[in-house]
Write an enzyme that holds these catalytic residues in place. Structure first.
Site, PDB file in Angstrom:
ATOM      1  N   ARG A 138       0.756  -1.073   0.098  1.00  0.00           N
ATOM      2  CA  ARG A 138       0.037   0.062  -0.060  1.00  0.00           C
ATOM      3  C   ARG A 138       1.014   1.147   0.148  1.00  0.00           C
ATOM      4  O   ARG A 138       0.366   2.304   0.440  1.00  0.00           O
ATOM      5  CB  ARG A 138      -1.103   0.048   1.081  1.00  0.00           C
ATOM      6  CG  ARG A 138      -1.802  -1.186   0.979  1.00  0.00           C
ATOM      7  CD  ARG A 138      -3.070  -0.834   2.045  1.00  0.00           C
ATOM      8  NE  ARG A 138      -3.864  -2.074   2.170  1.00  0.00           N
ATOM      9  CZ  ARG A 138      -3.952  -3.363   2.911  1.00  0.00           C
ATOM     10  NH1 ARG A 138      -2.721  -3.290   3.627  1.00  0.00           N
ATOM     11  NH2 ARG A 138      -4.556  -4.071   2.685  1.00  0.00           N
ATOM     12  N   LYS A 171       3.209  11.443 -10.777  1.00  0.00           N
ATOM     13  CA  LYS A 171       2.313  10.734 -11.736  1.00  0.00           C
ATOM     14  C   LYS A 171       3.049   9.552 -11.792  1.00  0.00           C
ATOM     15  O   LYS A 171       4.084   9.481 -12.580  1.00  0.00           O
ATOM     16  CB  LYS A 171       2.070  11.453 -12.893  1.00  0.00           C
ATOM     17  CG  LYS A 171       0.637  12.423 -12.878  1.00  0.00           C
ATOM     18  CD  LYS A 171       0.417  13.121 -14.416  1.00  0.00           C
ATOM     19  CE  LYS A 171      -0.623  14.019 -14.355  1.00  0.00           C
ATOM     20  NZ  LYS A 171      -0.977  14.338 -15.522  1.00  0.00           N
ATOM     21  N   GLU A 200       9.000  19.060 -24.532  1.00  0.00           N
ATOM     22  CA  GLU A 200       8.332  19.194 -23.140  1.00  0.00           C
ATOM     23  C   GLU A 200       8.725  20.706 -22.576  1.00  0.00           C
ATOM     24  O   GLU A 200       7.930  21.235 -21.899  1.00  0.00           O
ATOM     25  CB  GLU A 200       8.605  17.944 -22.087  1.00  0.00           C
ATOM     26  CG  GLU A 200       7.935  16.657 -22.676  1.00  0.00           C
ATOM     27  CD  GLU A 200       6.456  16.591 -22.571  1.00  0.00           C
ATOM     28  OE1 GLU A 200       5.776  17.560 -22.013  1.00  0.00           O
ATOM     29  OE2 GLU A 200       6.018  15.664 -23.093  1.00  0.00           O
ATOM     30  N   LYS A 211       7.228  23.404 -12.927  1.00  0.00           N
ATOM     31  CA  LYS A 211       6.539  22.180 -12.830  1.00  0.00           C
ATOM     32  C   LYS A 211       6.172  22.067 -11.136  1.00  0.00           C
ATOM     33  O   LYS A 211       5.142  21.719 -10.632  1.00  0.00           O
ATOM     34  CB  LYS A 211       7.017  20.911 -13.414  1.00  0.00           C
ATOM     35  CG  LYS A 211       6.322  19.731 -12.988  1.00  0.00           C
ATOM     36  CD  LYS A 211       6.109  18.891 -14.130  1.00  0.00           C
ATOM     37  CE  LYS A 211       5.128  17.593 -13.653  1.00  0.00           C
ATOM     38  NZ  LYS A 211       5.338  16.363 -14.227  1.00  0.00           N
ATOM     39  N   GLU A 233      -4.238  17.016 -10.344  1.00  0.00           N
ATOM     40  CA  GLU A 233      -4.897  17.758 -11.479  1.00  0.00           C
ATOM     41  C   GLU A 233      -6.336  18.010 -11.413  1.00  0.00           C
ATOM     42  O   GLU A 233      -7.287  17.561 -12.255  1.00  0.00           O
ATOM     43  CB  GLU A 233      -4.381  16.614 -12.584  1.00  0.00           C
ATOM     44  CG  GLU A 233      -4.540  17.399 -14.052  1.00  0.00           C
ATOM     45  CD  GLU A 233      -3.962  16.483 -15.006  1.00  0.00           C
ATOM     46  OE1 GLU A 233      -2.825  16.178 -15.122  1.00  0.00           O
ATOM     47  OE2 GLU A 233      -4.697  16.155 -16.068  1.00  0.00           O
ATOM     48  N   ARG A 254      -3.059  22.012 -13.296  1.00  0.00           N
ATOM     49  CA  ARG A 254      -2.102  20.952 -13.644  1.00  0.00           C
ATOM     50  C   ARG A 254      -2.382  20.620 -14.869  1.00  0.00           C
ATOM     51  O   ARG A 254      -1.363  20.242 -15.961  1.00  0.00           O
ATOM     52  CB  ARG A 254      -1.809  19.735 -12.682  1.00  0.00           C
ATOM     53  CG  ARG A 254      -0.678  18.936 -13.006  1.00  0.00           C
ATOM     54  CD  ARG A 254      -0.572  17.949 -12.100  1.00  0.00           C
ATOM     55  NE  ARG A 254       0.588  16.974 -12.513  1.00  0.00           N
ATOM     56  CZ  ARG A 254       1.355  16.264 -11.731  1.00  0.00           C
ATOM     57  NH1 ARG A 254       0.991  16.080 -10.101  1.00  0.00           N
ATOM     58  NH2 ARG A 254       2.291  15.323 -11.801  1.00  0.00           N
ATOM     59  N   ASN A 286      -0.618  19.540 -20.039  1.00  0.00           N
ATOM     60  CA  ASN A 286      -1.222  18.566 -21.213  1.00  0.00           C
ATOM     61  C   ASN A 286      -1.355  19.596 -22.311  1.00  0.00           C
ATOM     62  O   ASN A 286      -1.863  19.266 -23.568  1.00  0.00           O
ATOM     63  CB  ASN A 286      -2.573  18.159 -21.086  1.00  0.00           C
ATOM     64  CG  ASN A 286      -2.401  17.154 -19.620  1.00  0.00           C
ATOM     65  OD1 ASN A 286      -1.552  16.695 -19.213  1.00  0.00           O
ATOM     66  ND2 ASN A 286      -3.630  17.098 -18.942  1.00  0.00           N
ATOM     67  N   HIS A 311      -0.850  17.807 -25.548  1.00  0.00           N
ATOM     68  CA  HIS A 311      -0.737  16.480 -25.613  1.00  0.00           C
ATOM     69  C   HIS A 311      -2.095  15.733 -25.913  1.00  0.00           C
ATOM     70  O   HIS A 311      -2.122  14.540 -26.440  1.00  0.00           O
ATOM     71  CB  HIS A 311      -0.606  16.022 -24.166  1.00  0.00           C
ATOM     72  CG  HIS A 311       0.806  16.201 -23.668  1.00  0.00           C
ATOM     73  ND1 HIS A 311       1.401  17.398 -23.755  1.00  0.00           N
ATOM     74  CD2 HIS A 311       1.591  15.232 -22.989  1.00  0.00           C
ATOM     75  CE1 HIS A 311       2.714  17.213 -23.296  1.00  0.00           C
ATOM     76  NE2 HIS A 311       2.856  15.972 -22.980  1.00  0.00           N
ATOM     77  N   HIS A 332      -1.470  13.175 -28.420  1.00  0.00           N
ATOM     78  CA  HIS A 332      -1.778  11.753 -28.149  1.00  0.00           C
ATOM     79  C   HIS A 332      -2.673  11.103 -29.327  1.00  0.00           C
ATOM     80  O   HIS A 332      -2.429   9.910 -29.597  1.00  0.00           O
ATOM     81  CB  HIS A 332      -2.750  11.495 -26.726  1.00  0.00           C
ATOM     82  CG  HIS A 332      -2.896  10.278 -26.428  1.00  0.00           C
ATOM     83  ND1 HIS A 332      -4.181   9.533 -26.277  1.00  0.00           N
ATOM     84  CD2 HIS A 332      -2.180   9.082 -25.926  1.00  0.00           C
ATOM     85  CE1 HIS A 332      -4.169   8.461 -25.887  1.00  0.00           C
ATOM     86  NE2 HIS A 332      -3.135   8.148 -25.887  1.00  0.00           N
ATOM     87  N   HIS A 369       7.010  10.539 -28.904  1.00  0.00           N
ATOM     88  CA  HIS A 369       5.979  11.223 -27.953  1.00  0.00           C
ATOM     89  C   HIS A 369       6.354  13.049 -28.201  1.00  0.00           C
ATOM     90  O   HIS A 369       5.317  13.458 -28.504  1.00  0.00           O
ATOM     91  CB  HIS A 369       6.149  10.957 -26.494  1.00  0.00           C
ATOM     92  CG  HIS A 369       5.050  11.719 -25.613  1.00  0.00           C
ATOM     93  ND1 HIS A 369       3.812  11.791 -25.503  1.00  0.00           N
ATOM     94  CD2 HIS A 369       5.631  12.787 -24.815  1.00  0.00           C
ATOM     95  CE1 HIS A 369       3.531  12.420 -24.683  1.00  0.00           C
ATOM     96  NE2 HIS A 369       4.498  13.182 -24.074  1.00  0.00           N
TER      97      HIS A 369
HETATM   98  N1  GLY Z   1       3.189  15.423 -17.468  1.00  0.00           N
HETATM   99  C1  GLY Z   1       2.227  16.135 -16.906  1.00  0.00           C
HETATM  100  C2  GLY Z   1       2.024  15.948 -15.336  1.00  0.00           C
HETATM  101  O1  GLY Z   1       3.007  15.691 -14.822  1.00  0.00           O
HETATM  102  O2  GLY Z   1       1.215  16.506 -15.126  1.00  0.00           O
END
Ligand code: GLY
Length: 349
Positions: free
Chosen positions: A120, A142, A184, A220, A230, A234, A238, A241, A245, A258
């Site tokens: 956990r 993430k 990025e 960031k 998010e 946040r 994207n 993206h 995507h 990517h």
């Molecule tokens: N790579 C996007 C984020 O970490 O929210």
């Protein structure tokens, strides 16, 4: 050395320094009382840096077990994470022990997920070795793997206890991976910092990469501190993206990287934003020029209507609108929900 702190519930430091890999043991010991460490890496990165990190960890008094998986996005599955968790159980790691992720985005995402779910949740350290992971994915917690239905659908938020960034690892990175990471970095400039964008535009990033990594990670960290899970801001990360995507999907995630897809996505979004009077004129051109400067593509081979159709079938869309990220101008991103039915009109297809 450059140092940043991410002030989330259990805050953590990000240390950026050339050569830090060769002294990583002491930094990791300073944040962990673990007896055992599981070092997780892929077959490429382990070849270059596995031994150095293993030695460092042993010198810092950890018992070290190394799990290596075949390099590549194809490994990013629930199966691999279960293999990792079984390895942790087999080696009898306890809740006070530690996972260390050594590698690019795939490694960080998977090792982070294994650490999030094993017992956990146990601590983990990120040692990102690709530019994409150094400027973006290693920070913010993430973690995820892909499902047959889509990318990154199976994951968790689990913050690392430390991020160690060694820009020297970029020396062994094939050039197209450097370009991928630059996409990025350009994204971060687009949404949050006109001065970062200009720095990338006016210089050869290779010569100032430590500075660029620092600038990206700083921004960031600020976003993650304000919106860890998010719920709002946040999502700006994207930018490019959603379209990117869709483009990756049209290429079956094989014939385009990517970063390339995200770059094309950023241009498409700015073109649409400009056409709809929502983005300052000239942004798309400026982004395309800087992408070219770093060897990235600015347009895809698929027609726009196919890209838009693929965007509309995205599994991650919420409710009746697609939340597009647009720019007011370079350095100022915002979220612009577009009702699902009007997305084609928004893109003029
Ligand atoms: N790579 C996007 C984020 O970490 O929210």
């Amino acid at each position: 050395m450059k140092k940043l702190t991410v002030k989330v519930a259990k805050g953590y430091d990000i240390l950026i320094e050339k050569g830090i890999l060769s002294s990583c043991g002491a930094y990791i010991r300073a944040v962990s009382q673990a007896e055992k460490v599981c070092l997780i890496s892929d077959s490429n990165v382990c070849e270059f840096y596995g031994e150095t990190v293993e030695k460092q960890l042993k010198a810092a008094g950890f018992e070290v077990f190394t799990f290596v998986f075949p390099a590549g996005e194809a490994s990013k599955t629930t199966d691999t994470v279960i293999q990792m968790a079984e390895f942790l159980a087999e080696k009898e790691l306890t809740r006070k022990d530690l996972v260390v992720a050594l590698g690019g985005g795939v490694t960080g995402d998977m090792a982070g997920l294994a650490a999030a779910v094993y017992l956990r949740g146990i601590d983990f350290v990120q040692i990102p070795t690709s530019l994409l992971a150094q400027v973006d994915s290693s920070v913010g917690g993430k973690t995820a793997v892909d499902l047959p239905q889509g990318k990154n659908l199976f994951g968790a938020f689990h913050q690392p206890v430390l991020v160690l960034i060694d820009p020297d690892t970029l020396d062994t990175l094939p050039p197209h991976y450097f370009a991928d990471g630059m996409a990025e970095a350009i994204k971060m400039g687009c949404i949050k910092s006109a001065s970062l964008f200009e720095k990338i535009e006016k210089n050869d990033a290779h010569g100032i990469i430590e500075d660029i990594i620092y600038e990206c990670v700083k921004r960031k960290a600020e976003v993650v501190e304000r919106d860890e899970k998010e719920q709002g801001e946040r999502a700006l990360l994207n930018f490019g993206h959603t379209a990117g995507h869709a483009i990756e999907k049209l290429h079956n995630f094989t014939t385009i990287s990517h970063g390339e897809a995200v770059g094309i996505g950023m241009v498409l979004l700015c073109e649409a934003g400009e056409r709809n009077g929502l983005t300052q004129a000239g942004c798309a051109k400026r982004i395309a020029a800087v992408l070219k400067q770093y060897g990235l593509q600015t347009a895809d081979t698929h027609p726009l209507d196919e890209i838009v159709a693929a965007m509309r079938s995205d599994k991650k869309r919420t409710g009746s609108a697609i939340k597009l990220v647009l720019l007011h101008q370079i350095g100022d991103g915002y979220i612009h929900p577009v009702p699902f039915d009007t997305v084609p009109a928004f893109f003029d297809v």
